[in-house]
Scaffold this active site. Structure first.
Site, PDB file in Angstrom:
ATOM      1  CG  HIS A 116      -1.868   1.020   1.392  1.00 54.73           C
ATOM      2  ND1 HIS A 116      -1.593   2.266   1.905  1.00 54.73           N
ATOM      3  CD2 HIS A 116      -3.183   1.032   1.081  1.00 54.73           C
ATOM      4  CE1 HIS A 116      -2.697   2.995   1.896  1.00 54.73           C
ATOM      5  NE2 HIS A 116      -3.673   2.269   1.401  1.00 54.73           N
ATOM      6  CG  ASP A 196       0.158  -2.918   6.242  1.00 54.73           C
ATOM      7  OD1 ASP A 196      -0.861  -3.063   6.939  1.00 54.73           O
ATOM      8  OD2 ASP A 196       0.173  -2.226   5.200  1.00 54.73           O
ATOM      9  CB  CYS A 363      -3.644   3.291  -1.642  1.00 53.15           C
ATOM     10  SG  CYS A 363      -4.671   4.693  -1.316  1.00 53.15           S
TER      11      CYS A 363
HETATM   12  C1  LIG Z   1      -2.579  -3.166   3.310  1.00 49.58           C
HETATM   13  C2  LIG Z   1      -2.891  -1.786   3.755  1.00 49.58           C
HETATM   14  N1  LIG Z   1      -1.988  -1.094   4.466  1.00 49.58           N
HETATM   15  C3  LIG Z   1      -2.226   0.145   4.911  1.00 49.58           C
HETATM   16  C4  LIG Z   1      -3.419   0.760   4.633  1.00 49.58           C
HETATM   17  C5  LIG Z   1      -3.614   2.160   5.116  1.00 49.58           C
HETATM   18  O1  LIG Z   1      -4.651   2.207   6.044  1.00 49.58           O
HETATM   19  P1  LIG Z   1      -5.122   3.621   6.642  1.00 49.58           P
HETATM   20  O2  LIG Z   1      -5.619   4.417   5.489  1.00 49.58           O
HETATM   21  O3  LIG Z   1      -6.188   3.266   7.606  1.00 49.58           O
HETATM   22  O4  LIG Z   1      -3.935   4.219   7.269  1.00 49.58           O
HETATM   23  C6  LIG Z   1      -4.385   0.103   3.896  1.00 49.58           C
HETATM   24  C7  LIG Z   1      -5.662   0.761   3.564  1.00 49.58           C
HETATM   25  O5  LIG Z   1      -6.389   0.354   2.686  1.00 49.58           O
HETATM   26  C8  LIG Z   1      -4.121  -1.215   3.444  1.00 49.58           C
HETATM   27  O6  LIG Z   1      -5.007  -1.906   2.711  1.00 49.58           O
END
Ligand SMILES: Cc1ncc(COP(=O)(O)O)c(C=O)c1O
Length: 405
Positions: A116, A196, A363
């Site tokens: 992401h 993550d 993203c």
């Molecule tokens: C795998 C992953 N990491 C990080 C995030 C970021 O999350 P946030 O926008 O809640 O910070 C997302 C959000 O879709 C995600 O899918």
């Protein structure tokens, strides 16, 4: 289950809402909404400093919620749980503490091609400032990582490979990585690991001791909690060795003109008044999860939803599924393309039928580049979705495709 989520009673464009955008954010059960209202109605006061009753209550609630999160992911202590706004902030906290304090020019962070943006851009900022290097672990179209390449990186950089920061489950390919194999490699060179689990934690048990990761991040809003609540887990020894990157109230014991004495863990990383209601709402969400979701049953429900969606999508003309097509390698979401139809058109036409799906790059633009694809549609499931909803989605999608043919 559905009746516990008030928003799911809504009608959208004259149709019952079918919410299939859970990877972006999940809906909230009444219990979570009530916990937030209860906090503001009965307990609201700033934490740590106060001696009055409300301040003592809110401080205890804050501490108890840290304990609850620690127990949810099997951390050793609440000291290893830092409350932040979301996964993005947790990742940035690691970059701005570990990255800035423990990495020097020429040191390397390895990430995967399916990260992401939050696990990409935050490191890119450090490349400019500190001269560190980002290495990308290649991924194939099934989400399989080329771990031989990580092995190669470990040999090439040895102890200069400082951190391997990877997504547990891709928000596009849906595939999960083999973290155990990654650990075997990082252990050889002493590299720190960050996992993550933003997409995996709503669907599978996360045990930080079993995983033995050094850092772990997730967002409360993807696991039935409020927006603005998120968690950074860090091993105590690591967190102790880092200085906070934000200074202010709440994170200090004493301040004089010349120096300050930092607060204990985890408070030294929680500068300023935190999102108290959000964090407490997250605690309510995790308690609700434990009380209402039988993990074995849920796994079966999810597998039914996924298999219904996969087989339905495979039958539709012009639809290509992104990621593994074998149900055994799938988890909770499906991204797909439809030949000649823009994902935004698909999402808009489905919305007319009350169905919420996501369209775009999710993203994860570098992954789309690697796969050579444009924006995609994505459906993603949660505990309240039903096979009937998936069937309705497939029927509706078929009609959308017909409209364009
Ligand atoms: C795998 C992953 N990491 C990080 C995030 C970021 O999350 P946030 O926008 O809640 O910070 C997302 C959000 O879709 C995600 O899918």
């Amino acid at each position: 289950m559905k009746e516990q989520f008030p928003i799911l009673r809504r009608e959208i464009n004259g149709n019952k809402l079918v919410y299939l955008d859970n990877a972006a954010t999940t809906q909230k059960p009444q219990t979570v909404i009530d916990a937030i209202v209860d906090f503001y109605t009965n307990h609201n006061a700033n934490i740590h400093r106060g001696v009055h009753t409300l301040a003592e209550e809110s401080t205890k609630m804050w501490l108890d919620t840290h304990r609850l999160v620690a127990s949810f992911i099997n951390a050793r202590s609440y000291e290893e749980i830092v409350f932040v706004r979301n996964s993005t902030e947790a990742l940035n906290l690691v970059v701005n503490t570990f990255g800035r304090q423990k990495m020097n020019k020429g040191d390397v962070v390895a990430i995967t091609e399916m990260e992401h943006h939050s696990n990409i851009v935050s490191w890119q900022l450090l490349v400019k400032d500190k001269g560190i290097k980002i290495e990308w672990i290649p991924v194939d179209k099934n989400g399989e990582l080329e771990l031989d390449y990580l092995e190669f990186l470990a040999k090439k950089y040895d102890e200069k490979l400082k951190i391997v920061s990877v997504v547990h489950q891709s928000n596009v390919l849906d595939a999960k990585i083999d973290f155990k194999e990654i650990k075997k490699i990082t252990d050889k060179v002493g590299a720190v690991t960050l996992l993550d689990v933003a997409q995996s934690i709503p669907h599978s048990r996360i045990d930080v001791r079993e995983l033995d990761c050094d850092f772990l991040v997730f967002s409360g809003h993807k696991i039935y909690g409020p927006t603005g609540s998120g968690v950074l887990y860090g091993k105590k020894s690591l967190l102790e060795a880092l200085n906070p990157f934000m200074g202010g109230g709440e994170m200090i014991k004493n301040v004089s003109k010349n120096k300050s004495e930092l607060n204990d863990l985890p408070w030294k990383f929680e500068a300023g008044t935190p999102n108290l209601a959000g964090g407490i709402g997250l605690g309510a969400a995790l308690s609700w999860f434990d009380e209402n979701i039988d993990r074995v049953d849920y796994e079966e429900t999810l597998a039914d939803l996924m298999s219904c969606a996969l087989s339905g999508l495979k039958k539709l003309p012009g639809v290509s599924i992104i990621g593994p097509t074998n149900i055994k390698e799938r988890n909770s979401l499906i991204a797909f393309e439809i030949d000649g139809i823009h994902p935004h058109d698909v999402a808009s036409l489905l919305d007319e039928r009350g169905i919420a799906i996501r369209a775009g790059y999710h993203c994860a633009q570098p992954l789309h580049d690697v796969l050579g694809i444009g924006p995609t549609c994505r459906v993603s499931f949660a505990c309240y979705n039903t096979v009937e909803e998936v069937e309705y989605f497939i029927d509706s999608l078929e009609q959308v495709i017909d409209t364009f043919r």
